[in-house]
Design an enzyme around this catalytic site. Structure first.
Site, mmCIF file in Angstrom:
data_model
loop_
_atom_site.group_PDB
_atom_site.id
_atom_site.type_symbol
_atom_site.label_atom_id
_atom_site.label_comp_id
_atom_site.label_asym_id
_atom_site.label_seq_id
_atom_site.Cartn_x
_atom_site.Cartn_y
_atom_site.Cartn_z
ATOM 1 N N CYS A 57 40.716 19.543 -13.315
ATOM 2 C CA CYS A 57 41.033 18.249 -12.777
ATOM 3 C C CYS A 57 39.520 16.466 -12.937
ATOM 4 O O CYS A 57 40.273 15.880 -13.980
ATOM 5 C CB CYS A 57 40.515 17.706 -11.084
ATOM 6 N N CYS B 232 41.583 19.502 -5.598
ATOM 7 C CA CYS B 232 40.992 17.778 -5.927
ATOM 8 C C CYS B 232 41.772 16.849 -6.513
ATOM 9 O O CYS B 232 43.605 16.374 -6.370
ATOM 10 C CB CYS B 232 40.683 17.927 -7.938
ATOM 11 N N GLY C 231 38.682 7.319 -1.188
ATOM 12 C CA GLY C 231 39.096 7.045 -0.192
ATOM 13 C C GLY C 231 37.363 7.659 1.361
ATOM 14 O O GLY C 231 38.077 7.793 2.728
#
Length: 395
Positions: free
Chosen positions: A100, A200, A10
């Site tokens: 992550c 993250c 996004g």
């Protein structure tokens, strides 16, 4: 046509990643990772992941690529969040972004992508990958991004050859302004969107607020250590060997409450990290106080006045064998070997000259210049020119 799964977050970087790959003729699939929905640790009243997944979906529609959301919140909680709480409780400072990438994006997420028949996984990281055949087999190199201001190779310092083989980083050759210009030209909704500052893929979260929900406040004292502290001013002993010297220099100072004066109170040593200045709320000193050490067992924070305080600086750190990782396995040092490198102990830090010394139980990193706030739990990463060779967790 090779199939690529793009982690669409996004944001503008991953949007442009998908756009470029489609332009290059790949078959592109967009996946949005949903990494959090545990209401017991509320993050904020707003729901950024909904807004982000919506933007990702609009970008996918615009590009005419398939899109879906995958829920990785269970794995994220297990591998990232629980680990973070555990590390902070021990008085260490983990780096959730590095973890992550290793544990979620290039492991769990990559497995999902491969199960969809993907040849590659692509992310919007500002770094580059090169391939060279060495001794008859392909070796993958992780290089710094072209944009020095945005280079994110540090966040990928734990990736393996297997993970790199399947990774693509299309924006690594570009600068941030160029990426925004491409997004604008392609009329992508994310062109002007601000970069996320959160953890993250969780979204807008402030770390202290996040920690306070799981780690209980516990009042303790703040102690100020003077520059006259004995250990700062004793001369170095004679060492039998280089290893003994490195061991001595990598050992952190040990303080007790009697070594300084109590100057304030805090709500929990585990909320603080070395080098921190904000949040101490202690006045009356000429220069601001900095955290030089935290003792989570005794619940004491030790501070020093000014950012040149001797308690902040060391020039040697240690990484144990268990926490040592070579991206370039073919260049891994054997016991007794050394290597001249450039290294950093945090993202955004300029690279500093250092020497690696491999010993039986791990690796010493000896910096030419003393480094401020070397923090256990963080990652040190080392480079030759602009190639990241390896990394490790600071012990």
């Amino acid at each position: 046509m090779k199939r690529v799964v793009v982690g669409l977050s996004g944001g503008v970087d991953s949007s442009v990643t998908a756009y470029l790959l489609k332009e290059q003729g790949y078959e592109v699939i967009g996946l949005f990772m949903k990494n959090w929905h545990d209401d017991s640790v509320t993050i904020s009243d707003e729901c950024p992941w909904l807004e982000d997944s919506n933007d990702a979906m609009i970008v996918a529609e615009k590009l005419g690529i398939p899109f879906q959301t995958v829920d990785l919140s269970e794995q994220y909680k297990e591998r990232i969040v629980d680990y973070m709480f555990d590390e902070y409780e021990k008085g260490r400072t983990p780096n959730p972004d590095v973890l992550c990438n290793r544990e979620i994006k290039f492991d769990v997420f990559m497995d999902i992508a491969l199960s969809l028949g993907a040849d590659y996984v692509a992310t919007g990281h500002y770094c580059r990958k090169e391939e060279e055949v060495i001794d008859g087999k392909p070796v993958y190199k992780l290089l710094a991004g072209k944009d020095g201001n945005k280079d994110q190779s540090y966040f990928l310092c734990q990736l393996s050859q297997e993970q790199l083989a399947k990774a693509l980083f299309p924006v690594g050759e570009l600068t941030k302004p160029e990426v925004r210009a491409i997004a604008k030209e392609a009329d992508l909704i994310t062109a002007e969107k601000k970069d996320s500052q959160g953890l993250c893929f969780i979204g807008k979260v402030r770390l202290p607020d996040f920690l306070q929900q799981k780690l209980q406040p516990k009042e303790g004292v703040i102690v100020q250590i003077p520059t006259s502290f004995e250990a700062y001013n004793t001369s170095l002993p004679n060492f039998e060997s280089k290893e003994e010297e490195l061991m001595h220099l990598a050992t952190k100072y040990v303080y007790t409450k009697d070594d300084g004066k109590v100057v304030g109170k805090h709500q929990g040593a585990h909320y603080f990290t070395k080098g921190q200045r904000k949040g101490l709320a202690v006045g009356g000193t000429k220069e601001p106080l900095f955290v030089i050490e935290t003792d989570v067992n005794e619940n004491v924070i030790y501070t020093g006045e000014g950012k040149q305080h001797a308690g902040l600086y060391r020039n040697v750190l240690f990484v144990s064998n268990e926490e040592l990782h070579w991206v370039r396995e073919d260049l891994a040092l054997s016991e007794g070997e050394t290597m001249e490198v450039a290294a950093r102990i945090r993202y955004r830090q300029p690279l500093e000259k250092a020497t690696l010394h491999k010993v039986a139980n791990g690796l010493f990193v000896e910096f030419e210049n003393a480094q401020s706030a070397i923090q256990e739990g963080q990652f040190v990463a080392w480079y030759l020119n602009d190639e990241l060779l390896g990394s490790g967790v600071i012990s």
